[in-house]
Design a protein around this motif. Structure first.
Motif, PDB file in Angstrom:
ATOM      1  N   PHE A 210       0.826  -1.203   0.000  1.00 50.77           N
ATOM      2  CA  PHE A 210       0.000   0.000   0.000  1.00 50.77           C
ATOM      3  C   PHE A 210       0.865   1.260   0.000  1.00 50.77           C
ATOM      4  CE2 PHE A 210      -2.408   3.427   1.983  1.00 50.77           C
ATOM      5  CZ  PHE A 210      -3.457   3.512   1.086  1.00 50.77           C
ATOM      6  N   GLU A 211       1.945   1.236   0.748  1.00 48.94           N
ATOM      7  CA  GLU A 211       2.857   2.375   0.776  1.00 48.94           C
ATOM      8  C   GLU A 211       3.400   2.669  -0.626  1.00 48.94           C
ATOM      9  OE1 GLU A 211       6.442   3.767   3.629  1.00 48.94           O
ATOM     10  OE2 GLU A 211       6.750   1.822   2.669  1.00 48.94           O
ATOM     11  N   ILE A 212       3.753   1.620  -1.359  1.00 45.43           N
ATOM     12  CA  ILE A 212       4.257   1.795  -2.720  1.00 45.43           C
ATOM     13  C   ILE A 212       3.166   2.381  -3.615  1.00 45.43           C
ATOM     14  CG2 ILE A 212       5.076   0.574  -4.784  1.00 45.43           C
ATOM     15  CD1 ILE A 212       6.432  -1.425  -2.784  1.00 45.43           C
ATOM     16  N   ILE A 213       1.958   1.841  -3.497  1.00 44.08           N
ATOM     17  CA  ILE A 213       0.837   2.364  -4.283  1.00 44.08           C
ATOM     18  C   ILE A 213       0.602   3.831  -3.953  1.00 44.08           C
ATOM     19  CG2 ILE A 213      -1.674   2.245  -4.611  1.00 44.08           C
ATOM     20  CD1 ILE A 213      -1.383  -0.824  -4.155  1.00 44.08           C
ATOM     21  N   TRP A 214       0.547   4.151  -2.681  1.00 44.19           N
ATOM     22  CA  TRP A 214       0.287   5.523  -2.235  1.00 44.19           C
ATOM     23  C   TRP A 214       1.338   6.484  -2.760  1.00 44.19           C
ATOM     24  CZ3 TRP A 214      -3.873   7.641   0.014  1.00 44.19           C
ATOM     25  CH2 TRP A 214      -3.742   8.931   0.545  1.00 44.19           C
ATOM     26  N   ASN A 215       2.604   6.090  -2.628  1.00 41.38           N
ATOM     27  CA  ASN A 215       3.707   6.962  -3.047  1.00 41.38           C
ATOM     28  C   ASN A 215       3.785   7.155  -4.558  1.00 41.38           C
ATOM     29  OD1 ASN A 215       4.570   7.511  -0.450  1.00 41.38           O
ATOM     30  ND2 ASN A 215       6.018   5.819  -0.413  1.00 41.38           N
ATOM     31  N   ASN A 216       3.122   6.290  -5.306  1.00 49.20           N
ATOM     32  CA  ASN A 216       3.155   6.376  -6.758  1.00 49.20           C
ATOM     33  C   ASN A 216       1.807   6.760  -7.353  1.00 49.20           C
ATOM     34  OD1 ASN A 216       5.953   5.409  -7.759  1.00 49.20           O
ATOM     35  ND2 ASN A 216       5.426   4.068  -6.055  1.00 49.20           N
ATOM     36  N   SER A 217       0.952   7.351  -6.539  1.00 45.02           N
ATOM     37  CA  SER A 217      -0.379   7.751  -6.979  1.00 45.02           C
ATOM     38  C   SER A 217      -0.485   9.266  -7.047  1.00 45.02           C
ATOM     39  CB  SER A 217      -1.443   7.230  -6.009  1.00 45.02           C
ATOM     40  OG  SER A 217      -1.454   5.821  -6.010  1.00 45.02           O
ATOM     41  N   SER A 218      -1.327   9.716  -7.957  1.00 46.25           N
ATOM     42  CA  SER A 218      -1.595  11.148  -8.060  1.00 46.25           C
ATOM     43  C   SER A 218      -2.499  11.569  -6.900  1.00 46.25           C
ATOM     44  CB  SER A 218      -2.295  11.454  -9.386  1.00 46.25           C
ATOM     45  OG  SER A 218      -3.612  10.901  -9.381  1.00 46.25           O
ATOM     46  N   GLU A 219      -2.636  12.866  -6.721  1.00 43.26           N
ATOM     47  CA  GLU A 219      -3.519  13.370  -5.659  1.00 43.26           C
ATOM     48  C   GLU A 219      -4.956  12.920  -5.899  1.00 43.26           C
ATOM     49  OE1 GLU A 219      -2.639  14.837  -2.755  1.00 43.26           O
ATOM     50  OE2 GLU A 219      -0.627  14.354  -3.491  1.00 43.26           O
ATOM     51  N   ASN A 220      -5.367  12.871  -7.149  1.00 47.21           N
ATOM     52  CA  ASN A 220      -6.711  12.425  -7.484  1.00 47.21           C
ATOM     53  C   ASN A 220      -6.905  10.949  -7.120  1.00 47.21           C
ATOM     54  OD1 ASN A 220      -9.095  13.524  -8.418  1.00 47.21           O
ATOM     55  ND2 ASN A 220      -8.812  12.754 -10.496  1.00 47.21           N
ATOM     56  N   GLU A 221      -5.919  10.126  -7.435  1.00 47.62           N
ATOM     57  CA  GLU A 221      -5.988   8.704  -7.101  1.00 47.62           C
ATOM     58  C   GLU A 221      -6.005   8.498  -5.588  1.00 47.62           C
ATOM     59  OE1 GLU A 221      -3.682   6.751 -10.935  1.00 47.62           O
ATOM     60  OE2 GLU A 221      -2.481   7.743  -9.365  1.00 47.62           O
ATOM     61  N   LYS A 222      -5.241   9.304  -4.868  1.00 44.84           N
ATOM     62  CA  LYS A 222      -5.239   9.212  -3.401  1.00 44.84           C
ATOM     63  C   LYS A 222      -6.615   9.539  -2.839  1.00 44.84           C
ATOM     64  CE  LYS A 222      -0.330  10.192  -2.787  1.00 44.84           C
ATOM     65  NZ  LYS A 222       0.673  11.148  -2.334  1.00 44.84           N
ATOM     66  N   LYS A 223      -7.259  10.562  -3.385  1.00 45.02           N
ATOM     67  CA  LYS A 223      -8.612  10.923  -2.939  1.00 45.02           C
ATOM     68  C   LYS A 223      -9.587   9.783  -3.201  1.00 45.02           C
ATOM     69  CE  LYS A 223      -8.101  15.913  -3.287  1.00 45.02           C
ATOM     70  NZ  LYS A 223      -8.474  17.132  -3.968  1.00 45.02           N
ATOM     71  N   GLU A 224      -9.460   9.137  -4.373  1.00 39.88           N
ATOM     72  CA  GLU A 224     -10.323   7.998  -4.689  1.00 39.88           C
ATOM     73  C   GLU A 224     -10.100   6.847  -3.711  1.00 39.88           C
ATOM     74  OE1 GLU A 224     -10.223   6.732  -8.789  1.00 39.88           O
ATOM     75  OE2 GLU A 224     -10.219   8.809  -9.490  1.00 39.88           O
ATOM     76  N   MET A 225      -8.843   6.583  -3.386  1.00 45.38           N
ATOM     77  CA  MET A 225      -8.548   5.514  -2.422  1.00 45.38           C
ATOM     78  C   MET A 225      -9.133   5.833  -1.061  1.00 45.38           C
ATOM     79  SD  MET A 225      -4.695   4.136  -3.209  1.00 45.38           S
ATOM     80  CE  MET A 225      -3.906   5.652  -3.753  1.00 45.38           C
ATOM     81  N   LEU A 226      -9.008   7.084  -0.650  1.00 42.48           N
ATOM     82  CA  LEU A 226      -9.549   7.473   0.652  1.00 42.48           C
ATOM     83  C   LEU A 226     -11.069   7.371   0.679  1.00 42.48           C
ATOM     84  CD1 LEU A 226      -7.201  10.490   1.408  1.00 42.48           C
ATOM     85  CD2 LEU A 226      -7.230   8.279   2.580  1.00 42.48           C
ATOM     86  N   GLN A 227     -11.713   7.718  -0.425  1.00 40.74           N
ATOM     87  CA  GLN A 227     -13.169   7.585  -0.513  1.00 40.74           C
ATOM     88  C   GLN A 227     -13.573   6.111  -0.440  1.00 40.74           C
ATOM     89  OE1 GLN A 227     -13.969   9.687  -4.157  1.00 40.74           O
ATOM     90  NE2 GLN A 227     -14.229  11.657  -3.124  1.00 40.74           N
ATOM     91  N   ALA A 228     -12.836   5.251  -1.152  1.00 43.10           N
ATOM     92  CA  ALA A 228     -13.123   3.820  -1.116  1.00 43.10           C
ATOM     93  C   ALA A 228     -12.901   3.267   0.288  1.00 43.10           C
ATOM     94  CB  ALA A 228     -12.249   3.078  -2.128  1.00 43.10           C
ATOM     95  N   LEU A 229     -11.838   3.701   0.946  1.00 45.91           N
ATOM     96  CA  LEU A 229     -11.554   3.254   2.306  1.00 45.91           C
ATOM     97  C   LEU A 229     -12.636   3.706   3.262  1.00 45.91           C
ATOM     98  CD1 LEU A 229      -9.693   1.944   4.379  1.00 45.91           C
ATOM     99  CD2 LEU A 229      -8.388   4.091   4.435  1.00 45.91           C
ATOM    100  N   GLU A 230     -13.010   4.974   3.172  1.00 51.12           N
ATOM    101  CA  GLU A 230     -14.063   5.492   4.043  1.00 51.12           C
ATOM    102  C   GLU A 230     -15.369   4.737   3.819  1.00 51.12           C
ATOM    103  OE1 GLU A 230     -15.677   9.848   5.333  1.00 51.12           O
ATOM    104  OE2 GLU A 230     -15.504   9.470   3.176  1.00 51.12           O
ATOM    105  N   GLY A 231     -15.719   4.509   2.558  1.00 48.28           N
ATOM    106  CA  GLY A 231     -16.950   3.761   2.253  1.00 48.28           C
ATOM    107  C   GLY A 231     -16.901   2.342   2.765  1.00 48.28           C
ATOM    108  N   GLY A 232     -15.771   1.692   2.608  1.00 45.12           N
ATOM    109  CA  GLY A 232     -15.610   0.328   3.084  1.00 45.12           C
ATOM    110  C   GLY A 232     -15.692   0.237   4.599  1.00 45.12           C
ATOM    111  N   LEU A 233     -15.150   1.225   5.289  1.00 39.38           N
ATOM    112  CA  LEU A 233     -15.205   1.211   6.762  1.00 39.38           C
ATOM    113  C   LEU A 233     -16.627   1.431   7.259  1.00 39.38           C
ATOM    114  CD1 LEU A 233     -11.965   3.239   7.543  1.00 39.38           C
ATOM    115  CD2 LEU A 233     -12.375   0.807   8.015  1.00 39.38           C
ATOM    116  N   LYS A 234     -17.389   2.233   6.545  1.00 37.80           N
ATOM    117  CA  LYS A 234     -18.776   2.483   6.948  1.00 37.80           C
ATOM    118  C   LYS A 234     -19.638   1.243   6.756  1.00 37.80           C
ATOM    119  CE  LYS A 234     -18.688   7.451   6.439  1.00 37.80           C
ATOM    120  NZ  LYS A 234     -19.176   8.630   5.756  1.00 37.80           N
ATOM    121  N   LYS A 235     -19.255   0.376   5.823  1.00 42.80           N
ATOM    122  CA  LYS A 235     -19.997  -0.867   5.584  1.00 42.80           C
ATOM    123  C   LYS A 235     -19.663  -1.933   6.601  1.00 42.80           C
ATOM    124  CE  LYS A 235     -20.409  -0.248   0.602  1.00 42.80           C
ATOM    125  NZ  LYS A 235     -19.999  -0.768  -0.709  1.00 42.80           N
ATOM    126  N   SER A 236     -18.521  -1.771   7.270  1.00 44.75           N
ATOM    127  CA  SER A 236     -18.061  -2.792   8.223  1.00 44.75           C
ATOM    128  C   SER A 236     -18.866  -2.777   9.493  1.00 44.75           C
ATOM    129  CB  SER A 236     -16.590  -2.552   8.575  1.00 44.75           C
ATOM    130  OG  SER A 236     -15.798  -2.676   7.425  1.00 44.75           O
TER     131      SER A 236
END
Length: 70
Positions: A44-70
């Protein structure tokens, strides 16, 4: 003993194909073993460090959504 986990994980997978990387990730998640979590963290660190700001925002949205479903 001086163990560099990041270096070990990267060394073990640095020549893997996309399919092999996917298989590694899916296997680690499906096994659910705690010992796999640090390796996934390195990936994940490698993915994060090689992602654009837009991609990071998408990942954070997916993470937030996934946590709310848990």
């Amino acid at each position: 003993m001086d163990l560099n986990l990041r270096a070990a994980v990267i060394h073990n997978i640095h020549e893997n194909t996309q399919q092999e990387l996917e298989d590694t990730i899916v296997d680690a998640i499906q096994n659910g073993e705690e010992k796999m979590l640090p390796g996934l963290g390195v990936l994940f660190e490698i993915i994060w460090n090689n992602s654009s700001e837009n991609e990071k925002k998408e990942m954070l949205q997916a993470l937030e959504g996934g946590l709310k479903k848990s």
